[in-house]
Design an enzyme around this catalytic site. Structure first.
Site, PDB file in Angstrom:
ATOM      1  N   HIS A   1      30.057 107.980  64.417  1.00 62.07           N
ATOM      2  CA  HIS A   1      31.096 109.017  64.304  1.00 62.07           C
ATOM      3  C   HIS A   1      30.829 110.205  65.216  1.00 62.07           C
ATOM      4  O   HIS A   1      31.669 111.109  65.309  1.00 62.07           O
ATOM      5  CB  HIS A   1      31.192 109.495  62.854  1.00 62.07           C
ATOM      6  CG  HIS A   1      31.782 108.466  61.938  1.00 62.07           C
ATOM      7  ND1 HIS A   1      31.777 108.583  60.555  1.00 62.07           N
ATOM      8  CD2 HIS A   1      32.401 107.286  62.204  1.00 62.07           C
ATOM      9  CE1 HIS A   1      32.356 107.528  60.016  1.00 62.07           C
ATOM     10  NE2 HIS A   1      32.751 106.733  60.993  1.00 62.07           N
ATOM     11  N   THR A   2      29.699 110.184  65.910  1.00 59.51           N
ATOM     12  CA  THR A   2      29.408 111.281  66.838  1.00 59.51           C
ATOM     13  C   THR A   2      30.431 111.340  67.965  1.00 59.51           C
ATOM     14  O   THR A   2      30.614 112.382  68.595  1.00 59.51           O
ATOM     15  CB  THR A   2      27.990 111.120  67.417  1.00 59.51           C
ATOM     16  OG1 THR A   2      27.676 112.241  68.237  1.00 59.51           O
ATOM     17  CG2 THR A   2      27.870 109.852  68.236  1.00 59.51           C
TER      18      THR A   2
ATOM     19  N   SER B   1      38.396  88.144  65.242  1.00 63.34           N
ATOM     20  CA  SER B   1      39.579  87.891  64.411  1.00 63.34           C
ATOM     21  C   SER B   1      40.477  89.120  64.333  1.00 63.34           C
ATOM     22  O   SER B   1      41.671  88.997  64.029  1.00 63.34           O
ATOM     23  CB  SER B   1      39.152  87.465  63.007  1.00 63.34           C
ATOM     24  OG  SER B   1      38.269  88.414  62.433  1.00 63.34           O
TER      25      SER B   1
ATOM     26  N   PRO C   1      34.749 100.130  53.929  1.00 67.36           N
ATOM     27  CA  PRO C   1      34.487 101.375  53.182  1.00 67.36           C
ATOM     28  C   PRO C   1      35.463 102.480  53.571  1.00 67.36           C
ATOM     29  O   PRO C   1      35.761 102.683  54.753  1.00 67.36           O
ATOM     30  CB  PRO C   1      33.047 101.720  53.575  1.00 67.36           C
ATOM     31  CG  PRO C   1      32.803 100.987  54.849  1.00 67.36           C
ATOM     32  CD  PRO C   1      33.617  99.740  54.778  1.00 67.36           C
TER      33      PRO C   1
ATOM     34  N   GLU D   1      44.547  90.234  60.516  1.00 68.38           N
ATOM     35  CA  GLU D   1      43.713  91.392  60.176  1.00 68.38           C
ATOM     36  C   GLU D   1      44.230  92.662  60.855  1.00 68.38           C
ATOM     37  O   GLU D   1      44.051  93.769  60.339  1.00 68.38           O
ATOM     38  CB  GLU D   1      42.261  91.140  60.595  1.00 68.38           C
ATOM     39  CG  GLU D   1      41.557  90.052  59.809  1.00 68.38           C
ATOM     40  CD  GLU D   1      40.133  89.829  60.277  1.00 68.38           C
ATOM     41  OE1 GLU D   1      39.585  90.729  60.956  1.00 68.38           O
ATOM     42  OE2 GLU D   1      39.566  88.770  59.976  1.00 68.38           O
TER      43      GLU D   1
ATOM     44  N   HIS E   1      34.913  97.163  62.728  1.00 69.22           N
ATOM     45  CA  HIS E   1      35.951  96.583  61.873  1.00 69.22           C
ATOM     46  C   HIS E   1      36.036  95.063  62.036  1.00 69.22           C
ATOM     47  O   HIS E   1      36.469  94.369  61.116  1.00 69.22           O
ATOM     48  CB  HIS E   1      37.305  97.213  62.196  1.00 69.22           C
ATOM     49  CG  HIS E   1      37.476  98.585  61.628  1.00 69.22           C
ATOM     50  ND1 HIS E   1      38.689  99.058  61.166  1.00 69.22           N
ATOM     51  CD2 HIS E   1      36.589  99.596  61.439  1.00 69.22           C
ATOM     52  CE1 HIS E   1      38.538 100.296  60.723  1.00 69.22           C
ATOM     53  NE2 HIS E   1      37.266 100.647  60.889  1.00 69.22           N
ATOM     54  N   ASP E   2      35.631  94.556  63.189  1.00 71.97           N
ATOM     55  CA  ASP E   2      35.634  93.105  63.385  1.00 71.97           C
ATOM     56  C   ASP E   2      34.434  92.457  62.695  1.00 71.97           C
ATOM     57  O   ASP E   2      34.592  91.477  61.953  1.00 71.97           O
ATOM     58  CB  ASP E   2      35.609  92.791  64.884  1.00 71.97           C
ATOM     59  CG  ASP E   2      35.629  91.305  65.170  1.00 71.97           C
ATOM     60  OD1 ASP E   2      36.388  90.580  64.492  1.00 71.97           O
ATOM     61  OD2 ASP E   2      34.895  90.854  66.064  1.00 71.97           O
TER      62      ASP E   2
ATOM     63  N   GLY F   1      32.209  88.438  60.197  1.00 72.19           N
ATOM     64  CA  GLY F   1      31.315  88.343  61.334  1.00 72.19           C
ATOM     65  C   GLY F   1      32.033  88.710  62.618  1.00 72.19           C
ATOM     66  O   GLY F   1      33.250  88.851  62.666  1.00 72.19           O
TER      67      GLY F   1
ATOM     68  N   ASP G   1      33.750  87.801  65.259  1.00 68.03           N
ATOM     69  CA  ASP G   1      34.453  86.610  65.745  1.00 68.03           C
ATOM     70  C   ASP G   1      35.788  86.929  66.397  1.00 68.03           C
ATOM     71  O   ASP G   1      36.601  86.033  66.633  1.00 68.03           O
ATOM     72  CB  ASP G   1      34.667  85.620  64.603  1.00 68.03           C
ATOM     73  CG  ASP G   1      35.537  86.189  63.489  1.00 68.03           C
ATOM     74  OD1 ASP G   1      35.867  87.400  63.541  1.00 68.03           O
ATOM     75  OD2 ASP G   1      35.876  85.441  62.554  1.00 68.03           O
TER      76      ASP G   1
END
EC number: 1.11.1.7
Length: 415
Positions: A192-193, A77, A161, A89, A67-68, A73, A75
């Protein structure tokens, strides 16, 4: 099978190095070797300590890292706290279930004590995720470091997504623009495993997918009947191990989220899912290379935060802008020479003298001198003065002859 193991390790390292060279020329393995040599050891020890009490930390760090990196990129955030003036965020819908921020804080505190203002929060996330994957049975891979922490964090920038997005849309809108191939997208979703999902993310209309395995549909129905939005494992078999069980579950209609299950049914990705389900080594190699590539998504410039939750104080010298932190030694400043004084030309004063004209060299050969007869010089004695005679020296005829031929003495006065 054992004889092939060294070859697989060599091939894995070559794949990782190729991904690093193509994606990031600024990052390098062992970036903190001279500035903070104990940095990676500190990260590994604290991740190990958390993993010993909570094995779900691997899934949490993988989600945080993804998600970062997929916003602006890698960073860090995503770590910034919101303020009364601006939401970060972290306040976005997909990030409200991201957890284990406290682990990043613990690691950063230990690093600041050992090496103040050296190790970025972005590198902390990447290193912690790498170590958690290895603790969960996944591959160990050399990770380039040297990231900087971003200077902005805006809730409106978050676009990720969704769980119900078709495979083709997810690839076209999110993965391909970041430089990933379709195979790398399938590989990264293999994280997701060890993942979990809240029921709100996959319940949809509340009716089970008619193609889903009936046993799994019944399990999810009972799990999601609670009112506190519980979670369900995305891999119902080996829920805390990074392996290929996730892909095998997809091949038998046991995918929890729609986007996962469609990986096994979409014509563009079904063969990839089947290949990973059959070959553990193939998945491990692809997963390591894809994680290095994702971690190499970096922005332009940044800083090394003292606290991962807030930006560094603004610098009054730069007018409020946070100065970027250089990752390489700074060159000495170039001292410009002092400017020379400008001398204005004086107004020329007209001269009253005549200009001196140098004679031009003559090309005419000089004529030989013409000898002329010289007239004898007659010396006349001056008249005698009264009171006696005075001796008068005689004129030297030889000396007189040396005078110029055209030079004559004026005659004296008569007696």
């Amino acid at each position: 099978m054992l004889a092939r193991a060294p070859l697989l390790v060599v091939f894995l390292l070559l794949c990782i190095n190729a991904a690093v060279e193509q994606v990031s020329a600024d990052l390098r393995v062992g970036f903190y070797q001279s500035t903070c040599p104990q940095a990676e050891t500190i990260v590994r020890q604290l991740v190990q300590k958390r993993f010993n009490t909570d094995k779900s930390v691997t899934a949490a760090l993988l989600r945080m890292h993804f998600h970062d990196c997929f916003i602006k990129g890698c960073d860090a955030s995503i770590l910034i706290d919101s303020t009364a003036q601006k939401q970060s965020e972290k306040a976005a819908g997909p990030n409200q279930t991201v957890r284990d921020f406290d682990l990043i804080d613990q690691i950063k505190t230990a690093l600041e004590a050992a090496c103040p203002s050296r190790v970025s929060c972005a590198d902390v996330i990447a290193l912690a995720t790498r170590d958690a994957v290895a603790l969960s049975g996944g591959p160990t891979y050399p990770l380039p470091t040297g990231r900087l922490d971003g200077l902005t964090s805006n809730v409106n920038d978050v676009n990720l997504p969704g769980p119900t997005m078709p495979v083709s849309s997810a690839f076209a809108q999110f993965f391909r623009p970041k430089g990933f191939t379709l195979n790398e997208m399938v590989t990264l979703l293999g994280a997701h495993t060890v993942g979990v999902a809240h029921c709100a993310f996959f319940q949809g209309t509340g009716k089970p997918d008619p193609t889903m395995d009936p046993a799994l549909a019944g399990t999810l129905r009972r799990t999601c009947s609670a009112s506190n939005n519980p979670t369900a494992f995305l891999d119902q078999n080996t829920s805390f191990v990074v392996d290929t069980s996730f892909y095998r579950e997809l091949t038998v209609k046991r995918g929890v989220m729609q986007i996962d299950q469609e990986l096994a049914t979409d014509p563009s990705t079904s063969a990839m899912v089947a290949g990973f389900a059959r070959s553990e080594s193939s998945f491990r190699q692809s997963f390591a290379a894809a994680m290095v590539k994702m971690g190499s998504l970096v922005g332009q410039g940044g800083e090394v935060r003292k606290s991962c939750r807030v930006f560094n104080p603004k610098s009054p010298v730069s007018g409020g802008a946070r100065p970027p932190v250089a990752t390489t030694p700074r060159r000495p400043p170039v001292v410009q020479p002092a400017p020379r004084p400008v001398v204005r030309p004086r107004t020329p004063v007209p001269s009253t003298r005549r200009p001196v004209v140098s004679p031009r060299p003559s090309t005419v050969k000089p004529r030989p001198p013409v000898s002329r007869p010289r007239s004898p010089v007659v010396s006349r004695a001056p008249p005698p003065k009264s009171g006696g005679k005075k001796n008068v020296p005689k004129t030297n005829v030889k000396n007189a002859s040396k005078a110029k031929g055209n030079q004559r003495k004026k005659p004296g006065k008569g007696n």
